[in-house]
Design a protein around this motif. Sequence first.
Motif, mmCIF file in Angstrom:
data_model
loop_
_atom_site.group_PDB
_atom_site.id
_atom_site.type_symbol
_atom_site.label_atom_id
_atom_site.label_comp_id
_atom_site.label_asym_id
_atom_site.label_seq_id
_atom_site.Cartn_x
_atom_site.Cartn_y
_atom_site.Cartn_z
ATOM 1 N N ILE A 83 0.845 -1.199 0.000
ATOM 2 C CA ILE A 83 0.000 0.000 0.000
ATOM 3 C C ILE A 83 0.878 1.247 0.000
ATOM 4 C CG2 ILE A 83 -1.630 1.361 1.396
ATOM 5 C CD1 ILE A 83 -2.900 -1.346 2.247
ATOM 6 N N THR A 84 1.889 1.273 0.854
ATOM 7 C CA THR A 84 2.784 2.428 0.934
ATOM 8 C C THR A 84 3.520 2.645 -0.386
ATOM 9 O OG1 THR A 84 3.050 2.083 3.310
ATOM 10 C CG2 THR A 84 4.722 3.422 2.211
ATOM 11 N N ALA A 85 3.973 1.564 -1.003
ATOM 12 C CA ALA A 85 4.721 1.671 -2.264
ATOM 13 C C ALA A 85 3.871 2.243 -3.391
ATOM 14 C CB ALA A 85 5.264 0.297 -2.666
ATOM 15 N N HIS A 86 2.572 2.040 -3.336
ATOM 16 C CA HIS A 86 1.696 2.502 -4.415
ATOM 17 C C HIS A 86 0.835 3.711 -4.037
ATOM 18 C CE1 HIS A 86 2.917 -1.454 -5.803
ATOM 19 N NE2 HIS A 86 2.811 -0.913 -6.998
ATOM 20 N N SER A 87 1.102 4.273 -2.877
ATOM 21 C CA SER A 87 0.411 5.495 -2.438
ATOM 22 C C SER A 87 1.333 6.670 -2.731
ATOM 23 C CB SER A 87 0.098 5.435 -0.941
ATOM 24 O OG SER A 87 -0.672 4.317 -0.648
ATOM 25 N N ARG A 88 1.299 7.119 -3.944
ATOM 26 C CA ARG A 88 2.225 8.169 -4.364
ATOM 27 C C ARG A 88 2.086 9.414 -3.497
ATOM 28 N NH1 ARG A 88 0.929 6.822 -10.377
ATOM 29 N NH2 ARG A 88 2.280 5.018 -10.579
ATOM 30 N N ASN A 89 3.220 9.846 -2.975
ATOM 31 C CA ASN A 89 3.312 11.047 -2.134
ATOM 32 C C ASN A 89 2.488 10.960 -0.856
ATOM 33 O OD1 ASN A 89 4.951 12.221 -4.153
ATOM 34 N ND2 ASN A 89 3.124 12.886 -5.250
ATOM 35 N N TRP A 90 2.128 9.762 -0.449
ATOM 36 C CA TRP A 90 1.392 9.569 0.797
ATOM 37 C C TRP A 90 2.109 8.500 1.607
ATOM 38 C CZ3 TRP A 90 -3.572 11.439 2.332
ATOM 39 C CH2 TRP A 90 -4.149 12.313 1.431
ATOM 40 N N VAL A 125 -10.074 4.648 7.578
ATOM 41 C CA VAL A 125 -11.101 3.917 6.835
ATOM 42 C C VAL A 125 -10.514 3.387 5.533
ATOM 43 C CG1 VAL A 125 -13.273 4.164 5.563
ATOM 44 C CG2 VAL A 125 -13.059 5.128 7.863
ATOM 45 N N ALA A 126 -9.855 4.257 4.765
ATOM 46 C CA ALA A 126 -9.267 3.840 3.482
ATOM 47 C C ALA A 126 -8.199 2.779 3.699
ATOM 48 C CB ALA A 126 -8.688 5.044 2.746
ATOM 49 N N LEU A 127 -7.381 2.940 4.738
ATOM 50 C CA LEU A 127 -6.328 1.959 5.022
ATOM 51 C C LEU A 127 -6.936 0.598 5.330
ATOM 52 C CD1 LEU A 127 -3.327 1.319 5.444
ATOM 53 C CD2 LEU A 127 -3.603 2.068 7.825
ATOM 54 N N SER A 128 -7.982 0.572 6.142
ATOM 55 C CA SER A 128 -8.631 -0.699 6.497
ATOM 56 C C SER A 128 -9.254 -1.367 5.271
ATOM 57 C CB SER A 128 -9.701 -0.466 7.562
ATOM 58 O OG SER A 128 -9.130 0.082 8.720
ATOM 59 N N ILE A 129 -9.904 -0.569 4.439
ATOM 60 C CA ILE A 129 -10.519 -1.104 3.218
ATOM 61 C C ILE A 129 -9.436 -1.677 2.300
ATOM 62 C CG2 ILE A 129 -11.734 -0.448 1.092
ATOM 63 C CD1 ILE A 129 -13.287 1.611 2.850
ATOM 64 N N SER A 174 -11.194 -8.292 -9.767
ATOM 65 C CA SER A 174 -12.137 -7.219 -10.102
ATOM 66 C C SER A 174 -13.207 -7.061 -9.033
ATOM 67 C CB SER A 174 -12.782 -7.480 -11.459
ATOM 68 O OG SER A 174 -13.486 -8.708 -11.447
ATOM 69 N N VAL A 175 -13.631 -8.162 -8.425
ATOM 70 C CA VAL A 175 -14.626 -8.106 -7.355
ATOM 71 C C VAL A 175 -14.030 -7.425 -6.121
ATOM 72 C CG1 VAL A 175 -16.008 -9.500 -5.740
ATOM 73 C CG2 VAL A 175 -15.942 -10.098 -8.171
ATOM 74 N N SER A 176 -12.798 -7.790 -5.780
ATOM 75 C CA SER A 176 -12.142 -7.187 -4.617
ATOM 76 C C SER A 176 -12.002 -5.683 -4.785
ATOM 77 C CB SER A 176 -10.759 -7.811 -4.394
ATOM 78 O OG SER A 176 -10.878 -9.179 -4.124
ATOM 79 N N ILE A 177 -11.561 -5.255 -5.970
ATOM 80 C CA ILE A 177 -11.397 -3.816 -6.212
ATOM 81 C C ILE A 177 -12.747 -3.113 -6.202
ATOM 82 C CG2 ILE A 177 -10.677 -2.092 -7.921
ATOM 83 C CD1 ILE A 177 -8.401 -4.016 -8.707
ATOM 84 N N ASP A 227 -11.669 9.197 -0.920
ATOM 85 C CA ASP A 227 -11.217 7.845 -0.580
ATOM 86 C C ASP A 227 -11.443 6.829 -1.693
ATOM 87 O OD1 ASP A 227 -10.135 8.551 1.830
ATOM 88 O OD2 ASP A 227 -11.772 7.780 3.057
ATOM 89 N N ALA A 228 -12.604 6.843 -2.310
ATOM 90 C CA ALA A 228 -12.919 5.824 -3.322
ATOM 91 C C ALA A 228 -11.934 5.883 -4.489
ATOM 92 C CB ALA A 228 -14.350 5.981 -3.818
ATOM 93 N N SER A 229 -11.652 7.064 -5.005
ATOM 94 C CA SER A 229 -10.719 7.160 -6.138
ATOM 95 C C SER A 229 -9.295 6.854 -5.689
ATOM 96 C CB SER A 229 -10.802 8.537 -6.801
ATOM 97 O OG SER A 229 -10.472 9.553 -5.884
ATOM 98 N N PHE A 230 -8.929 7.246 -4.464
ATOM 99 C CA PHE A 230 -7.601 6.921 -3.935
ATOM 100 C C PHE A 230 -7.431 5.407 -3.816
ATOM 101 C CE2 PHE A 230 -4.762 6.225 -0.249
ATOM 102 C CZ PHE A 230 -3.605 6.789 -0.763
ATOM 103 N N ILE A 231 -8.444 4.747 -3.246
ATOM 104 C CA ILE A 231 -8.424 3.289 -3.088
ATOM 105 C C ILE A 231 -8.296 2.620 -4.452
ATOM 106 C CG2 ILE A 231 -9.902 1.311 -2.491
ATOM 107 C CD1 ILE A 231 -10.960 3.097 -0.138
ATOM 108 N N ASN A 232 -9.077 3.063 -5.414
ATOM 109 C CA ASN A 232 -9.034 2.490 -6.760
ATOM 110 C C ASN A 232 -7.636 2.629 -7.364
ATOM 111 O OD1 ASN A 232 -10.291 1.246 -9.043
ATOM 112 N ND2 ASN A 232 -10.359 3.261 -10.022
ATOM 113 N N GLY A 233 -7.029 3.802 -7.229
ATOM 114 C CA GLY A 233 -5.702 4.026 -7.790
ATOM 115 C C GLY A 233 -4.633 3.161 -7.145
#
Length: 195
Positions: A100-107, A115-119, A136-139, A154-160
């Motif tokens: 998650i950290t590796a793919h959370s650009r600049n975060w 909430v987003a982290l738990s999801i 695809s179901v998980s995402i 959160d939703a768009s961040f999670i998707n990215g």
Amino acid sequence: EKRVYHLPATALRWLVEGFFLLTDVDFCQQAAILEGLKNYERREARELAFVLIFEKLFSEDTVREILHNAGEARDVEEDAFALSLAEGAEARLQDIDARITAHSRNWNKERISRVALSIMRLAVYEMLFVEDIPVSVSINEAVEAGEKYGGDEDASFINGVLGGIITATLLAIFLVPLFFRLTAGKRKQEHPEEA
């Protein structure tokens, strides 16, 4: 004001099975209805797993202990599927958080909403370690949970983030072995004495 009534999955299953007994629904229709019910039950279990992972952020207890305590305090039904998801994510937390950290650009992880982290923890566990759930179901479920429980972004961040994780995983699975096969052949041509 619109009221939404939420029927627990077990009660819904009883209603559906009673409906089958009282009507002349053929086997194929029953199978389709039960498949839809299974998806409903899994969504409900996934929400419980999310709650367990979220509550784990505030507790030293294991997710199993959190579920047990919730069952005593709030009449929460134990669900084997929800518990297996939450415990699986809990067991692989370091690996999941690193992805998650590796793919959370600049975060960094501390800036991501809880909430987003738990999801995302739940979704990454499903995507990488649970074979019978399509990626695809998980995402999709994670994005919907982000819309329902998270903030505006959160939703768009999670998707990215999840899209980045699955892309990197697929690249590692398919391209890295191909690269090594190609470079091994090239090394043999350049240095035949090593072969």
